[in-house]
Design an enzyme around this catalytic site. Sequence first.
Site, PDB file in Angstrom:
ATOM      1  CG  ASN A   1      39.638  26.459 -45.169  1.00  0.00           C
ATOM      2  OD1 ASN A   1      38.450  26.203 -44.940  1.00  0.00           O
ATOM      3  ND2 ASN A   1      40.166  26.325 -46.366  1.00  0.00           N
ATOM      4  CB  ILE A   2      37.095  23.432 -42.306  1.00  0.00           C
ATOM      5  CG1 ILE A   2      35.887  24.297 -42.661  1.00  0.00           C
ATOM      6  CG2 ILE A   2      36.673  22.199 -41.523  1.00  0.00           C
ATOM      7  CD1 ILE A   2      34.922  23.639 -43.652  1.00  0.00           C
TER       8      ILE A   2
ATOM      9  CB  SER B   1      43.177  26.401 -40.021  1.00  0.00           C
ATOM     10  OG  SER B   1      42.169  27.087 -39.317  1.00  0.00           O
ATOM     11  N   GLY B   2      43.286  24.668 -37.028  1.00  0.00           N
ATOM     12  CA  GLY B   2      43.881  24.638 -35.682  1.00  0.00           C
ATOM     13  C   GLY B   2      43.404  25.751 -34.764  1.00  0.00           C
TER      14      GLY B   2
ATOM     15  CB  THR C   1      45.297  23.825 -31.474  1.00  0.00           C
ATOM     16  OG1 THR C   1      44.709  22.698 -32.086  1.00  0.00           O
ATOM     17  CG2 THR C   1      46.589  23.447 -30.804  1.00  0.00           C
TER      18      THR C   1
ATOM     19  CD  GLU D   1      36.817  27.317 -32.651  1.00  0.00           C
ATOM     20  OE1 GLU D   1      36.370  27.017 -31.532  1.00  0.00           O
ATOM     21  OE2 GLU D   1      37.173  26.476 -33.499  1.00  0.00           O
TER      22      GLU D   1
HETATM   23  P1  DGT Z   1      39.747  24.004 -36.115  1.00  0.00           P
HETATM   24  O1  DGT Z   1      39.938  24.052 -34.638  1.00  0.00           O
HETATM   25  O2  DGT Z   1      40.515  25.072 -36.829  1.00  0.00           O
HETATM   26  O3  DGT Z   1      39.964  22.627 -36.665  1.00  0.00           O
HETATM   27  O4  DGT Z   1      38.263  24.434 -36.345  1.00  0.00           O
HETATM   28  P2  DGT Z   1      37.036  23.611 -36.832  1.00  0.00           P
HETATM   29  O5  DGT Z   1      37.305  23.048 -38.171  1.00  0.00           O
HETATM   30  O6  DGT Z   1      36.568  22.686 -35.765  1.00  0.00           O
HETATM   31  O7  DGT Z   1      35.991  24.815 -36.896  1.00  0.00           O
HETATM   32  P3  DGT Z   1      35.380  25.518 -38.163  1.00  0.00           P
HETATM   33  O8  DGT Z   1      34.780  26.804 -37.726  1.00  0.00           O
HETATM   34  O9  DGT Z   1      36.386  25.693 -39.225  1.00  0.00           O
HETATM   35  O10 DGT Z   1      34.239  24.572 -38.627  1.00  0.00           O
HETATM   36  C1  DGT Z   1      33.438  23.721 -37.873  1.00  0.00           C
HETATM   37  C2  DGT Z   1      32.425  23.117 -38.836  1.00  0.00           C
HETATM   38  O11 DGT Z   1      31.399  24.059 -39.058  1.00  0.00           O
HETATM   39  C3  DGT Z   1      33.003  22.834 -40.218  1.00  0.00           C
HETATM   40  O12 DGT Z   1      32.360  21.685 -40.740  1.00  0.00           O
HETATM   41  C4  DGT Z   1      32.636  24.043 -41.035  1.00  0.00           C
HETATM   42  C5  DGT Z   1      31.367  24.481 -40.407  1.00  0.00           C
HETATM   43  N1  DGT Z   1      31.173  25.942 -40.374  1.00  0.00           N
HETATM   44  C6  DGT Z   1      31.613  26.819 -39.461  1.00  0.00           C
HETATM   45  N2  DGT Z   1      31.129  28.047 -39.677  1.00  0.00           N
HETATM   46  C7  DGT Z   1      30.359  27.946 -40.783  1.00  0.00           C
HETATM   47  C8  DGT Z   1      29.570  28.842 -41.513  1.00  0.00           C
HETATM   48  O13 DGT Z   1      29.421  30.041 -41.227  1.00  0.00           O
HETATM   49  N3  DGT Z   1      28.960  28.306 -42.605  1.00  0.00           N
HETATM   50  C9  DGT Z   1      29.093  27.022 -42.997  1.00  0.00           C
HETATM   51  N4  DGT Z   1      28.462  26.619 -44.081  1.00  0.00           N
HETATM   52  N5  DGT Z   1      29.788  26.137 -42.313  1.00  0.00           N
HETATM   53  C10 DGT Z   1      30.411  26.592 -41.224  1.00  0.00           C
END
Ligand code: DGT
Length: 229
Positions: A28-29, A31-32, A35, A103
């Site tokens: 999930n958003i 989750s690390g 890292t 990622e």
């Molecule tokens: P981390 O290192 O686990 O903290 O990862 P994050 O939170 O930087 O990376 P991620 O993929 O969970 O999300 C980055 C941002 O992009 C977050 O606001 C959610 C959004 N996001 C990522 N992929 C998608 C997608 O396919 N659809 C939508 N609606 N949002 C997405």
Amino acid sequence: TRIELPRPDYTMLLNGSKARFTVCVEGNIGSGKSTLLNHFSKFSDVQTFQEPVQKWRDVKGNNLLALMYEDPKRWAHTFQAYVQMTMVEQHLQPCQAPVKLLERSLYSGRHCFVENLYKSGKMTNAEYTVYCEWFKVITQNLDVGVDLIVYLRTDPDLLHARIKQRARCEELTIPFHYLSDLHSLHEDWLMGTTGSLPAPVLVLDANDTLANMFKKFEEHTSEILCGKL
Ligand code: DGT
């Protein structure tokens, strides 16, 4: 600087310079995932591919990520179409190292984010169908396979606090239910029986301190880099 670290023997996976073991990190958003990627980027036999969030924030001056959060009904489909395109680019990027570590992937876009946007009425049936048709064409015709998924399994309560703390401007309005809905979809996809998994899953409990997460990464190195589940 790249540090040489003791590593498992994955020579049996090599088949000329192109062969590789492809791993994607899901969760999930907040989750690390970054890292984990940063940790394994220190291994000389691993090439990491960060999620292209920066691209989504500046598509010829348009911040699609912000638009998607501000007005999902209007922008969800456009955003997901672009995310899917940039994810295909990641999957197809040549990798010289034996292990390619991504990622996220095309698959979490499809099975978690898009499913959520459709179920919550942010994408119309027509938009959802067009997106899914594209997904099918891509997965049936391009080399976008993965060998292992590492799932950073995290409690949405904890994520809500982490996201507030990191204060990424586009994410300030994320309500708790968005994270819990996404959590359920990650669970259904990665722990359940939807039958849509592209690879085996290694589950890591990510409700833990940073120091303990690094210990877990070390304990599971051979599984993550070699698929020895
Ligand atoms: P981390 O290192 O686990 O903290 O990862 P994050 O939170 O930087 O990376 P991620 O993929 O969970 O999300 C980055 C941002 O992009 C977050 O606001 C959610 C959004 N996001 C990522 N992929 C998608 C997608 O396919 N659809 C939508 N609606 N949002 C997405």
